[in-house]
Write a protein that holds these residues in place. Structure first.
Motif, PDB file in Angstrom:
ATOM      1  N   ASP A   1      -2.731   6.980  -7.566  1.00 45.71           N
ATOM      2  CA  ASP A   1      -1.766   6.607  -6.544  1.00 45.71           C
ATOM      3  C   ASP A   1      -1.293   5.184  -6.842  1.00 45.71           C
ATOM      4  N   LEU A   2      -0.036   5.058  -7.258  1.00 48.00           N
ATOM      5  CA  LEU A   2       0.484   3.764  -7.690  1.00 48.00           C
ATOM      6  C   LEU A   2       0.542   2.743  -6.554  1.00 48.00           C
ATOM      7  N   LYS A   3       0.871   3.196  -5.353  1.00 51.22           N
ATOM      8  CA  LYS A   3       0.936   2.267  -4.220  1.00 51.22           C
ATOM      9  C   LYS A   3      -0.443   1.665  -3.958  1.00 51.22           C
ATOM     10  N   SER A   4      -1.462   2.500  -3.902  1.00 47.46           N
ATOM     11  CA  SER A   4      -2.829   2.011  -3.666  1.00 47.46           C
ATOM     12  C   SER A   4      -3.260   1.055  -4.768  1.00 47.46           C
ATOM     13  N   LEU A   5      -2.908   1.389  -5.991  1.00 47.24           N
ATOM     14  CA  LEU A   5      -3.269   0.551  -7.139  1.00 47.24           C
ATOM     15  C   LEU A   5      -2.598  -0.826  -7.032  1.00 47.24           C
ATOM     16  N   LEU A   6      -1.315  -0.849  -6.698  1.00 45.99           N
ATOM     17  CA  LEU A   6      -0.594  -2.120  -6.571  1.00 45.99           C
ATOM     18  C   LEU A   6      -1.128  -2.954  -5.407  1.00 45.99           C
ATOM     19  N   LEU A   7      -1.458  -2.306  -4.297  1.00 43.70           N
ATOM     20  CA  LEU A   7      -2.031  -3.038  -3.167  1.00 43.70           C
ATOM     21  C   LEU A   7      -3.378  -3.649  -3.545  1.00 43.70           C
ATOM     22  N   MET A   8      -4.180  -2.907  -4.307  1.00 41.26           N
ATOM     23  CA  MET A   8      -5.477  -3.417  -4.750  1.00 41.26           C
ATOM     24  C   MET A   8      -5.289  -4.640  -5.655  1.00 41.26           C
ATOM     25  N   ILE A   9      -4.358  -4.555  -6.615  1.00 42.27           N
ATOM     26  CA  ILE A   9      -4.099  -5.678  -7.521  1.00 42.27           C
ATOM     27  C   ILE A   9      -3.588  -6.879  -6.732  1.00 42.27           C
ATOM     28  N   HIS A  10      -2.659  -6.641  -5.801  1.00 41.24           N
ATOM     29  CA  HIS A  10      -2.089  -7.715  -4.985  1.00 41.24           C
ATOM     30  C   HIS A  10      -3.189  -8.453  -4.216  1.00 41.24           C
ATOM     31  N   GLN A  11      -4.091  -7.692  -3.632  1.00 45.63           N
ATOM     32  CA  GLN A  11      -5.178  -8.296  -2.859  1.00 45.63           C
ATOM     33  C   GLN A  11      -6.184  -9.009  -3.760  1.00 45.63           C
ATOM     34  N   ALA A  12      -6.552  -8.377  -4.859  1.00 44.53           N
ATOM     35  CA  ALA A  12      -7.565  -8.943  -5.759  1.00 44.53           C
ATOM     36  C   ALA A  12      -7.082 -10.230  -6.420  1.00 44.53           C
ATOM     37  N   LYS A  13      -5.820 -10.254  -6.823  1.00 45.10           N
ATOM     38  CA  LYS A  13      -5.278 -11.433  -7.512  1.00 45.10           C
ATOM     39  C   LYS A  13      -4.720 -12.471  -6.535  1.00 45.10           C
ATOM     40  N   ASP A  14      -4.547 -12.069  -5.271  1.00 39.54           N
ATOM     41  CA  ASP A  14      -3.975 -12.948  -4.257  1.00 39.54           C
ATOM     42  C   ASP A  14      -2.673 -13.576  -4.761  1.00 39.54           C
ATOM     43  N   ILE A  15      -1.782 -12.703  -5.262  1.00 39.21           N
ATOM     44  CA  ILE A  15      -0.525 -13.197  -5.835  1.00 39.21           C
ATOM     45  C   ILE A  15       0.530 -13.392  -4.752  1.00 39.21           C
ATOM     46  N   ASN A  16       1.416 -14.315  -5.006  1.00 42.15           N
ATOM     47  CA  ASN A  16       2.540 -14.571  -4.118  1.00 42.15           C
ATOM     48  C   ASN A  16       3.627 -13.557  -4.469  1.00 42.15           C
TER      49      ASN A  16
END
Length: 121
Positions: free
Chosen positions: A7-22
């Protein structure tokens, strides 16, 4: 969701949270691709984020669009740079595992986009 889909959405949300990217996220539901191990895909997405992030002081724009024949992931940095960054030769091969390809779109002085197209099999 079966164990052979990512699931690409779940994957992107996980990366966004883990990396704390702006980043600003605009992610469609239902964007799933074939694959059992997202590890390589996570590395490729991190690579593109790390490539684009230093080029801007603004948030990255990350969009995920559900298409009839797959999904389109766009990572965009507003940047005044006149030179597009070089992308490693390994990226295209890594994306083939997920039936995906990428394209860099550079509008000098405006933005740089990485468009990753995932095709349904």
């Amino acid at each position: 969701m079966s164990e052979n889909t990512i699931d690409l959405k779940s994957l992107l949300l996980m990366i966004h949270q883990a990396k704390d990217i702006n980043a600003n996220l605009c992610l469609d539901e239902g964007c799933r691709i074939s694959g059992s191990d997202p590890t390589t895909l996570v590395k490729v997405l991190n690579y593109f984020i790390n490539l684009l992030q230093p080029l801007t002081t603004l948030p990255l724009e990350i969009g995920l669009d559900l298409k009839d024949d797959g999904a389109l992931l766009t990572l965009m940095a507003y940047s005044e740079t006149s030179n597009a960054p070089q992308v490693s030769d390994n990226v295209a091969g890594a994306l083939q595992e997920y039936n995906a390809s990428y394209e860099m779109v550079h509008q000098p002085g405006i933005n740089i986009q990485c468009k990753i197209t995932f095709k349904s099999k």
